[in-house]
Scaffold this active site. Structure first.
Site, mmCIF file in Angstrom:
data_model
loop_
_atom_site.group_PDB
_atom_site.id
_atom_site.type_symbol
_atom_site.label_atom_id
_atom_site.label_comp_id
_atom_site.label_asym_id
_atom_site.label_seq_id
_atom_site.Cartn_x
_atom_site.Cartn_y
_atom_site.Cartn_z
ATOM 1 N N TYR A 157 -42.792 -14.609 -8.407
ATOM 2 C CA TYR A 157 -42.123 -15.399 -9.446
ATOM 3 C C TYR A 157 -42.684 -16.816 -9.404
ATOM 4 O O TYR A 157 -42.804 -17.414 -8.343
ATOM 5 C CB TYR A 157 -40.611 -15.426 -9.191
ATOM 6 C CG TYR A 157 -39.836 -16.273 -10.167
ATOM 7 C CD1 TYR A 157 -39.700 -15.884 -11.501
ATOM 8 C CD2 TYR A 157 -39.229 -17.463 -9.768
ATOM 9 C CE1 TYR A 157 -38.983 -16.656 -12.405
ATOM 10 C CE2 TYR A 157 -38.500 -18.249 -10.662
ATOM 11 C CZ TYR A 157 -38.381 -17.833 -11.980
ATOM 12 O OH TYR A 157 -37.668 -18.607 -12.868
ATOM 13 N N ASP A 252 -49.056 -20.908 -5.028
ATOM 14 C CA ASP A 252 -47.732 -21.411 -5.399
ATOM 15 C C ASP A 252 -46.886 -21.512 -4.137
ATOM 16 O O ASP A 252 -46.464 -20.504 -3.567
ATOM 17 C CB ASP A 252 -47.106 -20.471 -6.433
ATOM 18 C CG ASP A 252 -45.712 -20.927 -6.880
ATOM 19 O OD1 ASP A 252 -45.203 -21.919 -6.339
ATOM 20 O OD2 ASP A 252 -45.143 -20.269 -7.780
ATOM 21 N N LYS A 284 -38.735 -27.345 -4.804
ATOM 22 C CA LYS A 284 -37.671 -27.073 -3.827
ATOM 23 C C LYS A 284 -37.600 -28.149 -2.721
ATOM 24 O O LYS A 284 -37.146 -29.234 -2.995
ATOM 25 C CB LYS A 284 -37.795 -25.643 -3.319
ATOM 26 C CG LYS A 284 -37.644 -24.654 -4.512
ATOM 27 C CD LYS A 284 -37.345 -23.222 -4.164
ATOM 28 C CE LYS A 284 -36.915 -22.470 -5.413
ATOM 29 N NZ LYS A 284 -37.930 -21.617 -6.014
HETATM 30 C C1 LIG Z 1 -38.400 -21.419 -7.481
HETATM 31 C C2 LIG Z 1 -39.796 -21.083 -7.722
HETATM 32 C C3 LIG Z 1 -40.487 -21.513 -8.877
HETATM 33 C C4 LIG Z 1 -39.789 -22.168 -10.028
HETATM 34 O O1 LIG Z 1 -39.224 -23.391 -9.704
HETATM 35 P P1 LIG Z 1 -38.058 -23.981 -10.644
HETATM 36 O O2 LIG Z 1 -37.834 -25.345 -10.096
HETATM 37 O O3 LIG Z 1 -36.897 -23.055 -10.499
HETATM 38 O O4 LIG Z 1 -38.588 -23.991 -12.041
HETATM 39 C C5 LIG Z 1 -41.844 -21.287 -8.956
HETATM 40 N N1 LIG Z 1 -42.493 -20.653 -7.968
HETATM 41 C C6 LIG Z 1 -41.867 -20.207 -6.862
HETATM 42 C C7 LIG Z 1 -42.655 -19.535 -5.795
HETATM 43 C C8 LIG Z 1 -40.508 -20.393 -6.714
HETATM 44 O O5 LIG Z 1 -39.886 -19.913 -5.626
#
Ligand SMILES: *Cc1c(COP(=O)(O)O)cnc(C)c1O
Length: 454
Positions: A157, A252, A284
């Site tokens: 994701y 990511d 995060k």
């Molecule tokens: C949470 C997450 C996102 C998206 O971040 P948001 O701040 O919720 O838009 C993208 N990549 C990874 C791996 C994530 O865990």
């Protein structure tokens, strides 16, 4: 089931979740599903989400006055625990000087320096969410390479970016289809979705489309289908394959960054295996509980961004001084001791959960990368969970029963079977013991749910 304990009498009986239920009803009248991000609605586990009024350290307190040990930690960001006094003081000080100017500020520079010092990136650009970070990194990769195709992995994701809300097409190297209504086919027609940890699929995709592929984007270690560690050398293989074909490798680390370890997932395998991503995304933890995220990478790639280069990207609240202050203070306090503490607490909880589930006869697989872990309710006879197809075998009914039994005993787990369990530096012996005490009966509840289904 025994309901959660009111905080006023830690071992006494419940007073129910009446206020949460009534707020949820009001919320549903004005917000789709009553929530501002779907997983919060408890759809995967049933029941009513608890509305949280306050949090301190490892503990959440809901509007009905129940305390819970928090194993969500805002889905990762709260590395130091809630309401950390130094973070709060720094934020209060920042707020006292105004909250947004739309000009460059000092904390942005300091946070960028901190990130460049920890992660293998030369330049960073701040945005407000992880979604924006991955969306912008992909635009930059396309702008830099002059190519359009993006490779991603099923179960990874990257936020709700149109081109990444895609499901695999009918064959391995065929283009993807929209993963949700509202995403036009044209948005996913340039996306290839491959099985995670599958080198042959990557080789086939590059063999057929290599000169069109702008980038491969992957979670550095997937945490959004539960924790699925990259097999040794998999990230290095992706980096090398991208380089060989003139594509960029986007790692990511929105979830794993400064969370799986001090340097994130890259510190666990990149440093060891000797590869670097071309671009990275963060979010995060680096926002310290505020909406802040970033993408960064090679100087020659990042310099293609406006205003230095032609690839446009912007944001009214990007690099917000309050958010960057929270992130900076959090990262400065995120010492080796913090990661050692979270790792040790995680070990204790992991082994107790495995023992409780084993005693109750509930099949399960524990997986971890660095200090991040999750427990799959899958059959260990099927082996480790390597990709999304494996993760999909998880017994969501058993997890739902387990989740509610934990919640009733004062432990707030992620309300979905496909999530990592997050801890913080504030998860002390009392918090960990509360989790340990709840596990045996929750495992029994999961076992009963399995029997009822059979
Ligand atoms: C949470 C997450 C996102 C998206 O971040 P948001 O701040 O919720 O838009 C993208 N990549 C990874 C791996 C994530 O865990």
């Amino acid at each position: 089931m025994t309901p959660a304990r009111p905080s006023s009498s830690p071992s006494g009986p419940t007073t129910g979740a009446a206020r949460s239920a009534s707020l949820f009803e009001r919320a549903r009248a004005v917000t789709p599903g009553g929530v501002n991000s779907p997983v919060r609605a408890f759809n995967a586990v049933g029941g009513t989400p608890r509305f949280i009024r306050s949090a301190r350290g490892a503990w959440l307190t809901d509007v009905d006055g129940h305390d819970y040990v928090d194993l969500i930690c805002s889905w990762g960001p709260m590395l130091l625990g809630h309401a950390h006094p130094e973070v709060q003081a720094a934020v209060a000080d920042a707020v006292s000087r105004g909250t947004s100017y739309g000009t460059p500020t000092e904390p942005e520079v300091e946070l960028a320096e901190e990130i460049v010092a920890r992660a293998p990136v030369e330049r960073v650009r701040f945005v407000s969410s992880g979604t924006e970070a991955t969306m912008s990194a992909i635009r930059l990769a396309r702008g830099f390479t002059g190519r359009d195709v993006v490779v991603k992995f099923a179960g990874c994701y990257h936020g709700h970016v149109d081109s990444l809300l895609a499901s695999a097409g009918s064959g391995l190297a065929t283009f993807a289809v929209p993963g949700t209504p509202g995403v036009p086919e044209s948005s996913t027609a340039l996306t290839l979705v491959l099985p995670y940890n599958d080198r042959a699929a990557v080789e086939k995709a590059f063999a057929e489309h290599g000169d069109q592929i702008a980038c491969v984007i992957t979670e550095a270690a997937p945490g959004n289908m539960g924790v699925v560690p990259p097999e040794p050398g998999f990230n290095a293989f992706l980096a090398e394959t991208c380089t060989r074909h003139g594509a960029l490798f986007i790692s990511d680390e929105v979830m794993t960054g400064f969370r799986a370890g001090r340097e994130g997932q890259w510190g666990l395998d990149g440093a060891l295996e000797g590869w670097r991503p071309d671009l990275m995304t963060f979010g995060k933890v680096m926002g310290g509980g505020f909406p802040a995220a970033a993408f960064g990478g090679r100087a020659d790639v990042m310099s293609r961004l406006a205003p230095e280069g032609p690839v446009y990207q912007a944001g009214t609240l990007s690099g917000n001084p309050v958010a960057t202050t929270a992130g900076l203070t959090t990262l400065r306090l995120a010492t080796d001791e913090v990661y050692a503490h979270i790792g040790a607490a995680g070990e204790t909880i992991k082994s107790a959960a495995a023992a409780a589930l084993a005693a109750a006869g509930v099949p399960h697989v524990v997986q971890a990368t660095g200090t991040m872990f999750s427990i799959f309710f899958t059959d260990p006879a099927d082996g480790p969970v390597r990709d999304f197809a494996d993760a999909s075998r998880t017994d969501t009914i058993a997890y739902g029963a387990f989740f509610h039994a934990m919640l009733d005993r004062g432990v707030y787990l992620p309300p979905s079977a496909y999530e990592a369990w997050f801890l913080s530096a504030a998860h002390d012996d009392r918090a960990v013991q509360t989790v340990l005490d709840a596990l045996p009966e929750a495992a029994q509840a999961a076992a009963r749910a399995r029997e009822e289904v059979q």
